[in-house]
Structure formats: C-alpha cells, structure tokens
Design an enzyme around this catalytic site. Structure first.
Site, PDB file in Angstrom:
ATOM      1  CG  ASP A   6      -1.657   1.215   1.479  1.00  0.00           C
ATOM      2  OD1 ASP A   6      -2.309   1.651   0.510  1.00  0.00           O
ATOM      3  OD2 ASP A   6      -1.634   1.776   2.598  1.00  0.00           O
ATOM      4  CG  ASP A 201      -2.328   2.482   6.385  1.00  0.00           C
ATOM      5  OD1 ASP A 201      -2.550   2.156   5.211  1.00  0.00           O
ATOM      6  OD2 ASP A 201      -2.635   3.599   6.845  1.00  0.00           O
TER       7      ASP A 201
END
Ligand code: 2M8
Ligand code: MG
Length: 258
Positions: A6, A201
C-alpha cells in the site's frame, strides 16, 4: 520473492507523503531485484510519477483499490467485470445523492481535495483523474451508511475504507482480487509462484493482507479496525511504528535474517 505494498500510511507517511525512513530498504530490494508491486487507492495518474521517484519504473501495479491493474508502461488491464467506468459510476452516485448526503471527488475542486489531503493542488488533480472507483466523504448518519451500503450492493457496487475516505467500486473488485489476478498472470509468465510479503495500514488492505504469504499490518490512523481473517498468526506482524518507519520495521521482521 515479491513485495506488495500500500502507499498512503504505509510506504508513504500519512501526512507528508514522504518515504525517507524506507529508503534503505528500497535500495536493498532494488539491489536484489525483488519486485515491489504498488497496491493502492491512488490513480494510475498518481502512481506513474511516484513509481519513477521510487525507482520502480517497469514494475506492474494495482491502482484504485484493485479496480485497475497496470502490467507495464503501455498496457492497462482491468480485471474482467471488476472495473466500472468512472462516468457511469458517478452517474449512479449522483442518483443516490437524492437519498443520501455525501460528496465525491468529482464534486470537489483540486483545491478542496488539496485542503482535505495535504496533497498539492497539482497532485490533487491527478487524484481526481479516476478510471473506475470514486472517493467519497460521508456527511450522513452511521445508520444511513448501512442503508447506503445496501443501495450500492443492489447496484453491483461495494464500499471500502482508506486512511481518510470511503471508496466506491464494483463488487468483487478490491486489492485481494486484483493481487490474485496479477500473481496468476505472473505465474504463467515465470512458471512459478513467488513468495509474497504484503504491507498495509487500512481496512481496504485487509483482502490483500489476508492473501499474501506474510503480512505486515502497519500501525495506522483509520478509526476502523484492520482485522485479518487468516488464522496463521505467526505469518502476521503488527508494527509499533506508523508509515514508512513501520514499513521498514515489518521488512526487518520478515527479512532481516536472510
Ligand atoms: C485517497 O486514498 C487514501 C488511501 O488510503 C484515503 O482514502 O485516505 C485517494 O483519493 C487517493 O487517490 C489520494 O491520493 C489519497 C490522498 O490522501 O486519498
Ligand atoms: Mg493506506
């Protein structure tokens, strides 16, 4: 080995979008020719310049939460049925704005997006160049949000949560589906499946983190929990640090000995 990551709140700092704390690991991965596959909510228009700055020029990547997969410089793929083109997606959302209070990136100016995200207005313009998913700010009640989810479902759409915003895209797409598609493609090309380490996250990273061999859950700012469904807890590491510092901490944990 292949690293899937990510960007916002993971490789990039949630507030500054910088990655200094990950620079050593980026150089090491480059040196050992370990591919780094970006898997982000960001658009193709945002990821292309970032990839250059990160030195990852020809790696495939996943954009818009899995709605778009880009294989190389001149080849964009959309997973069959996963992508809904942006124009028709926005038309559906405009109809739903009669019943629910929310705004999408198509309603905002570059400057407004810049104020909400801390991106520059030029970067915000790139974030607004969407192909197959819309980013929304919810302005209605929690209760209405569940009704909205059901209304989207009836339209073949789904909702996921990033670090700051809600994201609307076709049902059945998402980071997990896109990664499975990409790994399959690479396996056919290379004749073997690579081991994968995934880092993320946010709640939108859960399907990706559930599907990699080793998962790094980076400490984040989302008010929604990042709860994996996998039970092999030894293969999951939760970082103590946020952003790129947590990113490096995760790679230290799984790769430092090798
Ligand atoms: C949006 O994505 C982040 C990802 O976690 C979010 O939901 O907070 C997207 O609009 C993306 O295109 C943009 O770059 C980012 C900026 O913070 O926000
Ligand atoms: Mg994130």
């Amino acid at each position: 080995l292949l690293i899937v990551t990510d960007l916002d709140g993971s490789l990039l700092d949630h507030h500054t979008y910088q990655w200094d704390a990950a620079a050593d690991w980026l150089a090491r991965l480059q040196q050992h020719q370990v591919p780094l596959v970006i898997c982000s909510s960001k658009t193709v228009a945002e990821i292309l310049p970032l990839q250059k700055k990160l030195g990852l020029t020809r790696s495939p990547f996943i954009a818009e939460n899995g709605a778009v997969v880009r294989l190389n410089d001149d080849h964009i793929e959309r997973i069959p049925d996963a992508g809904r083109d942006y124009y028709s997606l926005c038309a559906t959302l405009i109809a739903l704005q009669r019943s629910f209070r929310f705004n999408g990136f198509s309603d905002f100016t570059d400057r407004e997006v810049s104020e909400m995200t801390g991106l520059t207005p030029a970067e915000s313009a790139l974030a607004r160049q969407r192909d197959a998913s819309e980013v929304i700010v919810w302005r209605d009640s929690e209760e209405k949000l569940e009704q909205f989810r059901a209304a989207l479902d009836a339209e073949g759409l789904a909702l996921t949560q990033g670090g700051r915003f809600w994201h609307v895209m076709a049902k059945g797409s998402g980071k997990g589906a896109a990664l499975a598609w990409l790994l399959n493609y690479m396996q056919k090309l290379e004749g073997q499946r690579r081991q994968t380490i995934g880092l993320g996250d946010g709640p939108n990273d859960v399907p990706m983190l559930d599907s990699v061999d080793f998962a790094v859950v980076i400490k984040g700012y989302s008010k929604f929990p990042v709860t994996l469904t996998r039970q092999d807890h030894d293969n999951v590491y939760h970082t103590a640090h946020y952003g790129p510092q947590g990113w490096s901490e995760g790679l230290d944990y799984f790769l430092a000995q090798s």
